[in-house]
Design a protein around this motif. Structure first.
Motif, short mmCIF file in Angstrom:
data_model
loop_
_atom_site.label_atom_id
_atom_site.label_comp_id
_atom_site.label_asym_id
_atom_site.label_seq_id
_atom_site.Cartn_x
_atom_site.Cartn_y
_atom_site.Cartn_z
N ALA A 238 0.82 -1.22 0.00
CA ALA A 238 0.00 0.00 0.00
C ALA A 238 0.85 1.26 0.00
O ALA A 238 0.31 2.38 -0.06
CB ALA A 238 -0.93 0.00 1.21
N GLY A 239 2.18 1.11 0.08
CA GLY A 239 3.07 2.27 0.05
C GLY A 239 3.35 2.87 1.40
O GLY A 239 3.92 3.96 1.50
N ALA A 240 2.95 2.18 2.48
CA ALA A 240 3.19 2.68 3.84
C ALA A 240 4.41 1.98 4.43
O ALA A 240 4.94 1.02 3.88
CB ALA A 240 1.96 2.44 4.70
N PHE A 241 4.87 2.47 5.57
CA PHE A 241 6.02 1.90 6.27
C PHE A 241 5.58 1.38 7.64
O PHE A 241 4.68 1.94 8.28
CB PHE A 241 7.12 2.95 6.47
N TYR A 267 23.85 -2.89 15.11
CA TYR A 267 23.99 -3.18 13.68
C TYR A 267 22.73 -2.71 12.95
O TYR A 267 21.67 -2.53 13.54
CB TYR A 267 24.29 -4.65 13.40
N ASP A 268 22.90 -2.50 11.65
CA ASP A 268 21.83 -2.05 10.77
C ASP A 268 21.95 -2.88 9.49
O ASP A 268 22.82 -2.62 8.66
CB ASP A 268 21.97 -0.55 10.49
N GLN A 269 21.07 -3.87 9.33
CA GLN A 269 21.24 -4.87 8.28
C GLN A 269 20.04 -4.91 7.33
O GLN A 269 18.91 -4.62 7.73
CB GLN A 269 21.41 -6.26 8.89
N ILE A 270 20.32 -5.28 6.09
CA ILE A 270 19.28 -5.61 5.12
C ILE A 270 19.16 -7.13 5.13
O ILE A 270 20.15 -7.84 4.91
CB ILE A 270 19.62 -5.10 3.72
N THR A 285 12.72 -7.68 0.70
CA THR A 285 13.73 -7.53 1.75
C THR A 285 13.21 -6.66 2.89
O THR A 285 12.28 -5.87 2.72
CB THR A 285 15.02 -6.90 1.19
N LEU A 286 13.85 -6.82 4.04
CA LEU A 286 13.52 -6.06 5.23
C LEU A 286 14.78 -5.44 5.81
O LEU A 286 15.90 -5.77 5.39
CB LEU A 286 12.87 -6.97 6.28
N ARG A 287 14.58 -4.57 6.75
CA ARG A 287 15.71 -3.93 7.45
C ARG A 287 15.64 -4.29 8.93
O ARG A 287 14.60 -4.12 9.57
CB ARG A 287 15.63 -2.41 7.27
N ARG A 288 16.75 -4.81 9.45
CA ARG A 288 16.82 -5.24 10.85
C ARG A 288 17.81 -4.35 11.60
O ARG A 288 18.96 -4.20 11.16
CB ARG A 288 17.23 -6.70 10.95
N ILE A 289 17.37 -3.78 12.72
CA ILE A 289 18.20 -2.86 13.50
C ILE A 289 18.29 -3.38 14.93
O ILE A 289 17.26 -3.63 15.57
CB ILE A 289 17.60 -1.43 13.49
N ARG A 290 19.51 -3.55 15.40
CA ARG A 290 19.73 -3.95 16.80
C ARG A 290 20.11 -2.69 17.58
O ARG A 290 21.10 -2.03 17.26
CB ARG A 290 20.85 -4.99 16.88
N TYR A 291 19.31 -2.39 18.61
CA TYR A 291 19.45 -1.12 19.34
C TYR A 291 19.62 -1.39 20.83
O TYR A 291 18.90 -2.21 21.42
CB TYR A 291 18.20 -0.26 19.09
N TYR A 292 20.59 -0.70 21.42
CA TYR A 292 20.81 -0.80 22.87
C TYR A 292 20.27 0.47 23.54
O TYR A 292 20.67 1.58 23.22
CB TYR A 292 22.29 -0.94 23.19
N ASP A 293 19.33 0.26 24.47
CA ASP A 293 18.74 1.36 25.21
C ASP A 293 19.45 1.50 26.55
O ASP A 293 19.30 0.65 27.43
CB ASP A 293 17.25 1.11 25.43
N LEU A 303 12.28 -4.40 13.14
CA LEU A 303 12.12 -4.70 11.72
C LEU A 303 11.33 -3.58 11.07
O LEU A 303 10.33 -3.10 11.63
CB LEU A 303 11.35 -6.01 11.53
N THR A 304 11.76 -3.16 9.89
CA THR A 304 11.05 -2.13 9.15
C THR A 304 11.24 -2.35 7.66
O THR A 304 12.19 -3.01 7.24
CB THR A 304 11.54 -0.72 9.55
N ASN A 305 10.34 -1.80 6.88
CA ASN A 305 10.48 -1.84 5.43
C ASN A 305 11.00 -0.52 4.88
O ASN A 305 11.07 -0.34 3.66
CB ASN A 305 9.15 -2.20 4.78
N ASN A 306 11.35 0.42 5.76
CA ASN A 306 11.91 1.70 5.33
C ASN A 306 13.43 1.60 5.29
O ASN A 306 14.07 1.27 6.30
CB ASN A 306 11.48 2.82 6.29
N MET A 307 14.00 1.87 4.14
CA MET A 307 15.44 1.73 3.95
C MET A 307 16.18 3.07 3.97
O MET A 307 17.40 3.09 3.80
CB MET A 307 15.72 1.03 2.60
N ILE A 308 15.47 4.17 4.19
CA ILE A 308 16.08 5.50 4.04
C ILE A 308 16.31 6.18 5.38
O ILE A 308 17.39 6.71 5.64
CB ILE A 308 15.19 6.39 3.13
N VAL A 309 15.31 6.21 6.23
CA VAL A 309 15.40 6.92 7.51
C VAL A 309 16.52 6.30 8.35
O VAL A 309 16.69 5.07 8.37
CB VAL A 309 14.06 6.85 8.26
N ASP A 310 17.29 7.16 9.05
CA ASP A 310 18.42 6.64 9.82
C ASP A 310 17.94 5.76 10.96
O ASP A 310 16.82 5.89 11.47
CB ASP A 310 19.29 7.78 10.34
#
Length: 417
Positions: A238-241, A267-270, A285-293, A303-310
């Protein structure tokens, strides 16, 4: 003689002036509207009548209109009444004022109860959509949302309200319990629910995604209960993220890694799905981000389908999802949706819809009148001022209310929009 003439003329003018001022004062007082009537002016007749006509809400109705039903139930929410009998008793005690509040005559508990049981709850759900559209426009540029994103951002979540199974058999949840589940899509700018639905407690959260019309280029932040790759792929098409978290058994393979400039981003992986069923449901494809809080000392994998936003913005966006959790906690404490005034499915849904309408009306008033108080304080002031004739702007600027509940301070801060 001339002097006497001047004196008599002066006294005559004084009498006329005093009479004029007295008459003007009386007219002004009689023209003053009650606070409840001022609030209900934001219930637009044309839009409300459209909703009633769409669902034929007043077919065979002769005395008690849908608008009067809405006014009575909204009064119960704003005045913090505990039951239908409580609402009717309170209104009857002010029966000389009912006409000015929008009621043709005093109402009985049985009349209000029958209306809640029989009149389609979709009337009030549909009217809530009009209020949502208006509130969304008013809060489009809300400054409480601090992320540097021009896209619309929504949080999707649900909350369950436990009920007694013997009294509410229409909402089965467990063998000994019943529950109604409120599903919400909430705009993160202004904490405004943009879409909502109600189901029994047994319905899986993922089914709610089938009812949402996804907005192109908008972000939808979901928790792990919505991790269904078939539905997420429909959102992607549908064009959403979307931004969500992985489960421990989600099978993924790395295609390549992006560079990271933050210690919090491990890490920031495709990646792509490798499960037999999941890769068929989501072939892209998807984008996987490992984040330490550092605040909670926990690791989160998004997991996100947005490949542009940092990657840091993606993590911060998921943090903002907690606004919907606070919203649920807030409405359970300050709106009458935990104790229901009817036992049928229609009555329960009617009460929830009108409760959210009351919340949206107050939010609209706050923005239109430029009121600087939070929603909690506005509701507290309204609860004891509905039969006053003070203008709303003056009412909220003069009264200096101290928050008596220290635990509500943090929740109220969510609504400082």
């Amino acid at each position: 003689v001339f002097l006497c003439f001047l004196i008599l003329r002066f006294e005559f003018k004084s009498v006329i002036m005093r009479g004029y001022l007295t008459a003007h004062l009386i007219i002004t007082m009689n023209n003053g509207k009650y606070v409840f009537a001022q609030v209900m002016e934001y219930v637009h007749h044309y839009q409300f009548d459209q909703c009633v006509a769409r669902f034929r809400g007043e077919k065979y109705v002769k005395k008690f209109s849908c608008r009067e039903q809405f006014l009575a139930m909204a009064f119960g929410q704003l005045a913090y009444r505990e039951s239908l009998r409580d609402i009717v008793t309170c209104l009857f005690s002010q029966k000389s004022k009912l006409y000015h509040l929008g009621f043709k005559k005093p109402i009985s508990r049985s009349t209000l109860s029958d209306a809640n049981e029989k009149r389609d709850w979709n009337i009030y759900w549909n009217f809530a959509q009009y209020l949502i559209k208006e509130a969304k426009t008013l809060y489009a540029n809300d400054q409480s949302f601090t992320l540097d994103l021009e896209n619309a951002c929504y949080a999707v979540d649900s909350t369950s309200i436990e009920l007694c199974l013997s009294m509410f058999p229409s909402f089965p949840y467990m063998e000994t319990k019943a529950a109604v589940k409120l599903h919400v899509v909430m705009d993160m700018r202004g904490s405004i629910p943009t879409f909502f639905d109600m189901t029994s407690g047994k319905v899986n959260d993922m089914n709610f995604l089938d009812n949402i019309i996804f907005e192109k280029d908008a972000f939808y932040v979901l928790d792990r209960d919505y991790l269904d790759f078939g539905r997420l792929y429909a959102l992607h098409k549908a064009g959403a993220f979307f931004v969500t978290r992985t489960k421990y058994n989600t099978r993924l393979a790395r295609r390549y890694s992006n560079r990271t400039n933050s210690e919090a981003i491990r890490y920031d992986q495709i990646v792509f799905l490798t499960g037999i069923n999941t890769k068929l449901k989501y072939p892209d494809t998807l984008r996987r981000i490992r984040y330490y809080d550092g605040e909670t000392d926990k690791i989160y994998i998004f997991l996100t389908n947005n490949m542009i936003v940092d990657a840091q913005t993606i993590a911060d966006l998921y943090k903002h999802r907690w606004q919907v959790e606070l919203f649920f906690k807030w409405i359970k404490q300050h709106l009458k949706i935990k104790v229901f005034w009817g036992r049928s499915k229609n009555a329960v849904k009617t009460q929830i819809c009108i409760a959210l309408c009351a919340y949206l009306i107050v939010a609209i008033i706050k923005k239109r009148l430029g009121i600087e108080r939070n929603i909690y304080e506005i509701l507290q002031i309204l609860s004891v001022s509905l039969f006053d004739k003070t203008p709303l702007v003056k009412l909220f600027s003069v009264v200096d209310l101290q928050n008596p509940n220290g635990d509500s301070e943090n929740m109220a801060s969510l609504f400082d929009f």
